[in-house]
Design a protein around this motif. Structure first.
Motif, PDB file in Angstrom:
ATOM      1  N   LYS A  79      27.202   8.460 -40.541  1.00  0.00           N
ATOM      2  CA  LYS A  79      25.395   7.602 -40.412  1.00  0.00           C
ATOM      3  C   LYS A  79      24.316   8.312 -39.604  1.00  0.00           C
ATOM      4  N   TYR A  80      23.523   8.041 -40.159  1.00  0.00           N
ATOM      5  CA  TYR A  80      21.953   8.820 -39.682  1.00  0.00           C
ATOM      6  C   TYR A  80      21.462   7.759 -38.635  1.00  0.00           C
ATOM      7  N   ASP A  81      21.665   7.500 -37.280  1.00  0.00           N
ATOM      8  CA  ASP A  81      21.069   7.146 -36.477  1.00  0.00           C
ATOM      9  C   ASP A  81      20.783   8.066 -35.459  1.00  0.00           C
ATOM     10  N   PRO A  82      19.157   8.676 -34.959  1.00  0.00           N
ATOM     11  CA  PRO A  82      19.094   9.228 -33.946  1.00  0.00           C
ATOM     12  C   PRO A  82      18.790   9.209 -32.959  1.00  0.00           C
ATOM     13  N   GLY A  83      18.887   7.780 -32.616  1.00  0.00           N
ATOM     14  CA  GLY A  83      18.520   7.048 -31.684  1.00  0.00           C
ATOM     15  C   GLY A  83      20.032   6.649 -30.508  1.00  0.00           C
ATOM     16  N   HIS A  84      21.313   7.419 -31.216  1.00  0.00           N
ATOM     17  CA  HIS A  84      22.519   6.965 -30.793  1.00  0.00           C
ATOM     18  C   HIS A  84      22.689   8.126 -29.996  1.00  0.00           C
ATOM     19  N   PRO A  85      23.525   7.130 -28.540  1.00  0.00           N
ATOM     20  CA  PRO A  85      23.740   8.420 -27.594  1.00  0.00           C
ATOM     21  C   PRO A  85      25.111   9.161 -28.359  1.00  0.00           C
ATOM     22  N   ALA A  86      25.531   8.930 -29.442  1.00  0.00           N
ATOM     23  CA  ALA A  86      26.206   9.752 -29.657  1.00  0.00           C
ATOM     24  C   ALA A  86      26.589  11.199 -31.020  1.00  0.00           C
ATOM     25  N   ALA A  87      24.572  10.936 -31.675  1.00  0.00           N
ATOM     26  CA  ALA A  87      23.931  11.501 -32.487  1.00  0.00           C
ATOM     27  C   ALA A  87      24.170  13.009 -32.092  1.00  0.00           C
ATOM     28  N   ASP A  88      24.241  13.465 -33.709  1.00  0.00           N
ATOM     29  CA  ASP A  88      24.800  14.994 -33.859  1.00  0.00           C
ATOM     30  C   ASP A  88      23.236  15.795 -33.498  1.00  0.00           C
ATOM     31  N   THR A  89      22.987  16.443 -33.637  1.00  0.00           N
ATOM     32  CA  THR A  89      21.158  17.624 -33.669  1.00  0.00           C
ATOM     33  C   THR A  89      20.336  17.072 -34.859  1.00  0.00           C
ATOM     34  N   GLN A  90      21.418  16.350 -35.651  1.00  0.00           N
ATOM     35  CA  GLN A  90      20.824  16.026 -37.226  1.00  0.00           C
ATOM     36  C   GLN A  90      20.407  14.435 -36.981  1.00  0.00           C
ATOM     37  N   GLY A  91      20.939  14.116 -36.128  1.00  0.00           N
ATOM     38  CA  GLY A  91      20.732  12.487 -36.152  1.00  0.00           C
ATOM     39  C   GLY A  91      21.692  11.788 -36.853  1.00  0.00           C
ATOM     40  N   TYR A  92      22.788  11.873 -37.342  1.00  0.00           N
ATOM     41  CA  TYR A  92      24.562  11.839 -37.732  1.00  0.00           C
ATOM     42  C   TYR A  92      25.251  11.481 -36.421  1.00  0.00           C
ATOM     43  N   VAL A  93      25.666  10.339 -36.759  1.00  0.00           N
ATOM     44  CA  VAL A  93      26.750   9.956 -35.634  1.00  0.00           C
ATOM     45  C   VAL A  93      28.049   9.676 -36.545  1.00  0.00           C
ATOM     46  N   LYS A  94      28.903   9.919 -35.511  1.00  0.00           N
ATOM     47  CA  LYS A  94      30.054   9.605 -36.759  1.00  0.00           C
ATOM     48  C   LYS A  94      31.036   8.634 -35.982  1.00  0.00           C
ATOM     49  N   PHE A  95      31.195   7.569 -37.252  1.00  0.00           N
ATOM     50  CA  PHE A  95      32.236   6.512 -37.135  1.00  0.00           C
ATOM     51  C   PHE A  95      33.870   6.832 -38.265  1.00  0.00           C
ATOM     52  N   PRO A  96      33.942   6.156 -37.082  1.00  0.00           N
ATOM     53  CA  PRO A  96      35.777   5.583 -37.563  1.00  0.00           C
ATOM     54  C   PRO A  96      35.885   5.956 -39.281  1.00  0.00           C
ATOM     55  N   ASN A  97      36.875   6.669 -39.402  1.00  0.00           N
ATOM     56  CA  ASN A  97      38.103   6.310 -40.905  1.00  0.00           C
ATOM     57  C   ASN A  97      38.144   5.109 -41.078  1.00  0.00           C
ATOM     58  N   VAL A  98      38.157   4.012 -40.934  1.00  0.00           N
ATOM     59  CA  VAL A  98      38.008   2.528 -41.063  1.00  0.00           C
ATOM     60  C   VAL A  98      37.927   1.953 -42.067  1.00  0.00           C
ATOM     61  N   GLU A  99      38.397   1.659 -43.377  1.00  0.00           N
ATOM     62  CA  GLU A  99      37.479   1.127 -44.525  1.00  0.00           C
ATOM     63  C   GLU A  99      38.178  -0.561 -43.901  1.00  0.00           C
ATOM     64  N   PRO A 100      36.923  -1.805 -43.635  1.00  0.00           N
ATOM     65  CA  PRO A 100      37.451  -3.182 -42.819  1.00  0.00           C
ATOM     66  C   PRO A 100      38.254  -3.917 -44.350  1.00  0.00           C
ATOM     67  N   VAL A 101      37.723  -3.221 -45.429  1.00  0.00           N
ATOM     68  CA  VAL A 101      38.466  -4.187 -46.935  1.00  0.00           C
ATOM     69  C   VAL A 101      39.643  -3.986 -46.543  1.00  0.00           C
ATOM     70  N   VAL A 102      39.776  -2.449 -46.986  1.00  0.00           N
ATOM     71  CA  VAL A 102      41.443  -1.946 -47.169  1.00  0.00           C
ATOM     72  C   VAL A 102      42.194  -2.402 -46.196  1.00  0.00           C
ATOM     73  N   GLU A 103      41.846  -2.983 -44.804  1.00  0.00           N
ATOM     74  CA  GLU A 103      42.738  -3.267 -43.738  1.00  0.00           C
ATOM     75  C   GLU A 103      43.086  -4.632 -44.272  1.00  0.00           C
ATOM     76  N   MET A 104      41.842  -5.385 -44.672  1.00  0.00           N
ATOM     77  CA  MET A 104      42.261  -6.889 -45.166  1.00  0.00           C
ATOM     78  C   MET A 104      42.949  -7.002 -46.182  1.00  0.00           C
ATOM     79  N   VAL A 105      42.981  -6.146 -46.465  1.00  0.00           N
ATOM     80  CA  VAL A 105      43.842  -5.975 -48.021  1.00  0.00           C
ATOM     81  C   VAL A 105      45.608  -5.953 -47.736  1.00  0.00           C
ATOM     82  N   ASP A 106      45.218  -4.767 -46.686  1.00  0.00           N
ATOM     83  CA  ASP A 106      46.526  -4.918 -46.385  1.00  0.00           C
ATOM     84  C   ASP A 106      47.147  -5.798 -44.877  1.00  0.00           C
TER      85      ASP A 106
END
Length: 136
Positions: A79-106
């Motif tokens: 996700k693009y969030d250049p102000g986040h402390p975990a942002a890379d040099t292009q401003g992108y932040v890595k978020f978990p590979n968790v899909e809440p909708v899939v988890e709710m169905v499970d």
């Protein structure tokens, strides 16, 4: 009488396994928005659980149990969030590979399986009660 004991035992094993599954799902949901602390650190990775049938030699029946706990190797969401402390040099932040909708169905599926095992126990208990009532 062993058939009755088997029903209780199998339902209990199923409930235990589904309880473990629910704990894994809850952990995934709780960490769905967790990020790394720095641009090079990885966020939370979705956990998985698999089951297998195991022969209980004492009772001579197969029961379900947890085969393994693992992690989902699918890519992280970016996700693009250049102000986040975990942002890379292009401003992108890595978020978990968790899909809440899939988890709710499970979670719903695990809850239904858990409830089905409770129903097995209830039906077995009612059969015992009715049998005892006939013997009076």
């Amino acid at each position: 009488m062993t058939g009755i004991v088997d029903a209780f035992y199998l339902a209990g094993a199923g409930m235990h396994s589904q309880g473990d599954r629910l704990r894994v799902i809850a952990e995934n949901i709780a960490n769905a928005d967790s990020t790394g602390l720095t641009p090079v650190s990885d966020p939370y990775r979705r956990k998985t659980i698999t089951f297998k049938n195991v022969l209980d030699r004492e009772l001579g029946i197969e029961k379900v149990t947890v085969a393994s706990y693992g992690v989902d190797s699918s890519p992280f969401k970016m996700k693009y969030d250049p102000g986040h402390p975990a942002a890379d040099t292009q401003g992108y932040v890595k978020f978990p590979n968790v899909e809440p909708v899939v988890e709710m169905v499970d979670m719903q599926e695990a809850q239904r399986a858990y409830q089905a095992n409770i129903n097995v126990i209830d039906v077995t208990r009612n059969m015992i009660s009715q049998t005892l009532g006939l013997l009076k």
